[in-house]
Design a protein around this motif. Structure first.
Motif, PDB file in Angstrom:
ATOM      1  N   GLU A 102       0.837  -1.210   0.000  1.00 39.77           N
ATOM      2  CA  GLU A 102       0.000   0.000   0.000  1.00 39.77           C
ATOM      3  C   GLU A 102       0.868   1.255   0.000  1.00 39.77           C
ATOM      4  N   GLU A 108       2.230   1.774  -3.479  1.00 37.73           N
ATOM      5  CA  GLU A 108       1.214   2.310  -4.389  1.00 37.73           C
ATOM      6  C   GLU A 108       0.959   3.789  -4.116  1.00 37.73           C
ATOM      7  N   THR A 109       0.961   4.164  -2.830  1.00 37.24           N
ATOM      8  CA  THR A 109       0.789   5.579  -2.470  1.00 37.24           C
ATOM      9  C   THR A 109       1.962   6.409  -2.977  1.00 37.24           C
ATOM     10  N   ALA A 123       2.014  11.716   1.117  1.00 40.33           N
ATOM     11  CA  ALA A 123       1.848  10.276   1.324  1.00 40.33           C
ATOM     12  C   ALA A 123       1.216   9.959   2.678  1.00 40.33           C
ATOM     13  N   LYS A 180      -1.277  11.541   3.730  1.00 42.52           N
ATOM     14  CA  LYS A 180      -2.680  11.929   3.534  1.00 42.52           C
ATOM     15  C   LYS A 180      -3.127  12.966   4.575  1.00 42.52           C
TER      16      LYS A 180
END
Length: 243
Positions: A114, A117-118, A154, A156
């Motif tokens: 994950e 992908e981020t 990244a 968020k």
């Protein structure tokens, strides 16, 4: 409800008060530029918002967290507030993807796939999708600063803080970084930017704050503040930059 609310903030070093009763409200999706002379308290205010400096008076409410004098545990706050500095602070022994993946993996326990992908997603967002395997010393200053922005994205964050992120860059590289920030603004990211780029502040920030001697001297819609400064201090500050 404001994303960031500063209530009568005081920050002193001995007898020198760098922030003297700062009140500021930042709504979600606001882009607030902070301008002012060196030593006016701009960067200190950002560092207080992110808990890097302890305040001596007042309180800060930011995305559901409250900072007051004596507040120490800020780990959860920093998961939601990103900060980008003048210096890029990239780890030279890690490639671009590894630099970006580190904080989500360590701080948020994000699974490796994950996080990978981020990293790819945020690099595409800042226009560096082809640099995923590069090392910092293989990048220009502008590219390194955009990686630093991607690293913050990244996590968020709900709020992004930028502290003079173009001050160490030449004009061409400055343009790269400002374009990235402008795109974040257009996408609705809540941001506070300490900047010396007056034209950028006027065009991209919906509000501008002028600090003078540790106080907010003027604030308002960027268009109005630059077009009709109310105080001689602001007039003399912006005049050389707007010729």
């Amino acid at each position: 409800m404001p994303a960031v609310q500063l209530n009568n903030i005081k920050k002193c070093y001995g007898a020198l008060c760098v922030l003297d009763g700062i009140n500021l409200s930042v709504e979600p999706r606001d882009v607030v530029a902070v301008i002012g002379q060196s030593g006016s308290g701009k960067s200190t205010m950002l560092r207080c918002i992110n808990g890097l400096e302890q305040i001596q008076g007042g309180s800060i409410d930011i995305v559901g967290h409250r900072i007051e004098p004596g507040t120490h545990s800020l780990r959860s706050l920093r998961k939601e507030v990103g900060m980008v500095f003048q210096s890029y602070n990239l780890f030279p022994h890690l490639n671009v993807a590894e630099n970006i993946m580190l904080a989500p993996r360590v701080v948020k326990n994000v699974p490796k796939q994950e996080a990978w992908e981020t990293a790819q997603m945020v690099l595409k967002q800042v226009g560096l999708a082809d640099k995923v395997g590069a090392y910092p010393d293989e990048l220009s200053g502008g590219q390194q600063q955009r990686v630093a922005i991607a690293r913050s994205l990244a996590m968020k964050p709900k709020v992004m803080l930028f502290d003079e992120v173009t001050s160490a860059l030449d004009p061409q590289l400055t343009g790269e970084v400002l374009k990235t920030i402008a795109e974040l603004a257009a996408a609705g990211m809540t941001m506070i930017l300490v900047t010396h780029e007056m034209g950028f502040a006027r065009q991209v920030a919906n509000r501008t704050v002028f600090m003078y001697k540790g106080q907010i001297w003027e604030e308002g819609r960027s268009e109005d503040l630059f077009a009709a400064p109310k105080t001689p201090e602001l007039r003399s500050f912006i005049a050389p930059n707007l010729k």
